[in-house]
Scaffold this active site. Structure first.
Site, PDB file in Angstrom:
ATOM      1  N   VAL A  82       0.873  -1.176   0.000  1.00  0.00           N
ATOM      2  CA  VAL A  82       0.000   0.000   0.000  1.00  0.00           C
ATOM      3  C   VAL A  82       0.910   1.225   0.000  1.00  0.00           C
ATOM      4  O   VAL A  82       1.782   1.361   0.860  1.00  0.00           O
ATOM      5  CB  VAL A  82      -0.936   0.014   1.236  1.00  0.00           C
ATOM      6  CG1 VAL A  82      -2.009   1.079   1.060  1.00  0.00           C
ATOM      7  CG2 VAL A  82      -1.565  -1.353   1.467  1.00  0.00           C
ATOM      8  N   HIS A  89      -7.465   7.193  -0.049  1.00  0.00           N
ATOM      9  CA  HIS A  89      -7.911   6.291   1.020  1.00  0.00           C
ATOM     10  C   HIS A  89      -6.806   5.346   1.502  1.00  0.00           C
ATOM     11  O   HIS A  89      -7.065   4.291   2.059  1.00  0.00           O
ATOM     12  CB  HIS A  89      -9.196   5.539   0.633  1.00  0.00           C
ATOM     13  CG  HIS A  89      -9.108   4.644  -0.541  1.00  0.00           C
ATOM     14  ND1 HIS A  89      -9.293   5.043  -1.837  1.00  0.00           N
ATOM     15  CD2 HIS A  89      -8.876   3.316  -0.607  1.00  0.00           C
ATOM     16  CE1 HIS A  89      -9.168   4.023  -2.638  1.00  0.00           C
ATOM     17  NE2 HIS A  89      -8.920   2.957  -1.930  1.00  0.00           N
TER      18      HIS A  89
HETATM   19  N1  INI Z   1      -4.566  -1.705  -2.757  1.00  0.00           N
HETATM   20  C1  INI Z   1      -3.272  -2.024  -2.594  1.00  0.00           C
HETATM   21  O1  INI Z   1      -2.936  -3.219  -2.510  1.00  0.00           O
HETATM   22  N2  INI Z   1      -2.319  -1.052  -2.531  1.00  0.00           N
HETATM   23  C2  INI Z   1      -2.642   0.259  -2.628  1.00  0.00           C
HETATM   24  O2  INI Z   1      -1.716   1.109  -2.578  1.00  0.00           O
HETATM   25  C3  INI Z   1      -3.998   0.613  -2.794  1.00  0.00           C
HETATM   26  N3  INI Z   1      -4.366   1.980  -2.916  1.00  0.00           N
HETATM   27  O3  INI Z   1      -3.500   2.833  -2.818  1.00  0.00           O
HETATM   28  O4  INI Z   1      -5.514   2.305  -3.115  1.00  0.00           O
HETATM   29  C4  INI Z   1      -4.967  -0.417  -2.853  1.00  0.00           C
HETATM   30  N4  INI Z   1      -6.261  -0.116  -3.023  1.00  0.00           N
HETATM   31  C5  INI Z   1      -7.200  -1.105  -3.474  1.00  0.00           C
HETATM   32  C6  INI Z   1      -7.850  -1.853  -2.326  1.00  0.00           C
HETATM   33  O5  INI Z   1      -6.918  -2.737  -1.717  1.00  0.00           O
HETATM   34  C7  INI Z   1      -9.018  -2.713  -2.840  1.00  0.00           C
HETATM   35  O6  INI Z   1      -8.537  -3.625  -3.809  1.00  0.00           O
HETATM   36  C8  INI Z   1     -10.111  -1.876  -3.473  1.00  0.00           C
HETATM   37  O7  INI Z   1     -10.519  -0.847  -2.581  1.00  0.00           O
HETATM   38  C9  INI Z   1     -11.345  -2.761  -3.773  1.00  0.00           C
HETATM   39  O8  INI Z   1     -11.850  -3.336  -2.590  1.00  0.00           O
END
Ligand code: INI
Length: 154
Positions: A82, A89
């Site tokens: 992340v 978010h």
């Molecule tokens: N998911 C990640 O694995 N890394 C990220 O940096 C990230 N950002 O930055 O948004 C991220 N978002 C997606 C999230 O994990 C879900 O897949 C999405 O919200 C659908 O549920």
């Protein structure tokens, strides 16, 4: 005499599940490679390792929960990245993942290992995915083997 339990870092004969997210795959593929390398260096055969890809870090939780509850694995490694800046978010994703993996550890006898990078920048993530600061996937694998061994002895 004091009974003391210490985990060996060896794969043994157990199965290891790795849940890895596709989001930031450039980073997470390096974490996965590090984890597999570490498991195999410590004696795991290919047949002992199962890899499950999920869309993003948030989706690690349901997959890891099901794998942990299956009772088929000695540990479940959770790998993701992340990175702030790509989304507003970031904080919510981090919170959800930390809490979700923690919850699995409360509810299941199978340890779920936290190998999710939470970084401010892509550079910081790269540093922890095999550059300057080691490989968090490889470290998660060491933790998984040690915990598998500790849990077996308890
Ligand atoms: N998911 C990640 O694995 N890394 C990220 O940096 C990230 N950002 O930055 O948004 C991220 N978002 C997606 C999230 O994990 C879900 O897949 C999405 O919200 C659908 O549920």
């Amino acid at each position: 005499m004091i009974k003391e339990i210490k985990g060996q870092i060896t794969a043994g004969k157990a199965g290891y599940a790795i849940v890895v997210s596709r989001f930031n795959e450039f980073i997470t593929s390096k974490l996965l490679a590090g984890a597999i390398d570490s498991l195999t260096r410590h004696g795991a055969g290919d047949e002992q390792i199962s890899v499950v890809w999920v869309p993003g870090a948030c989706e690690i939780i349901p997959a890891a929960k099901k794998l942990a509850q299956s009772g088929k694995y000695a540990a479940v490694l959770c790998l993701g990245a992340v990175i702030r800046g790509q989304t507003g978010h970031y904080d919510y994703v981090c919170q959800q993942v930390v809490r979700g993996i923690g919850q699995i550890n409360y509810e299941s006898k199978t340890p779920a290992i936290f190998g999710v990078l939470t970084c401010e920048t892509l550079e910081q993530a790269l540093d922890r995915a095999g550059a300057k600061m080691g490989n968090a996937g490889a470290e998660a694998a060491l933790t998984a083997m040690e915990m598998a061994n500790v849990m077996e002895q308890i």
